[in-house]
Write a protein that holds these residues in place. Structure first.
Motif: not given
Length: 67
Positions: A45-54
């Motif tokens: 999901l972080t790869g597909l969305l391009g954003t990482c909360p951490l």
């Protein structure tokens, strides 16, 4: 809206690792630790969305800088 903070190579690696873990989930149907492969949802999901909360929390970004 979430800011993009995951760059190109990082995104590709996250998607590949996430898919590999999810494939492991479906191939190891009788393993006792099968649920552990579901962690692959996070990098996928972080790869597909391009954003990482951490990354946002620690102030890191692998995106190229805009000029």
């Amino acid at each position: 809206m979430l800011k993009n903070n995951v760059g190109g190579i990082d995104r590709i690696l996250r998607i590949v690792v996430g898919l590999a873990l999810l494939v492991g989930f479906f191939l190891n149907a009788d393993a006792a630790y099968r649920w552990a492969y579901l962690i692959g949802i996070v990098p996928l999901l972080t790869g597909l969305l391009g954003t990482c909360p951490l990354y946002s929390i620690i102030g890191l970004s692998t995106c190229p800088m805009k000029k």
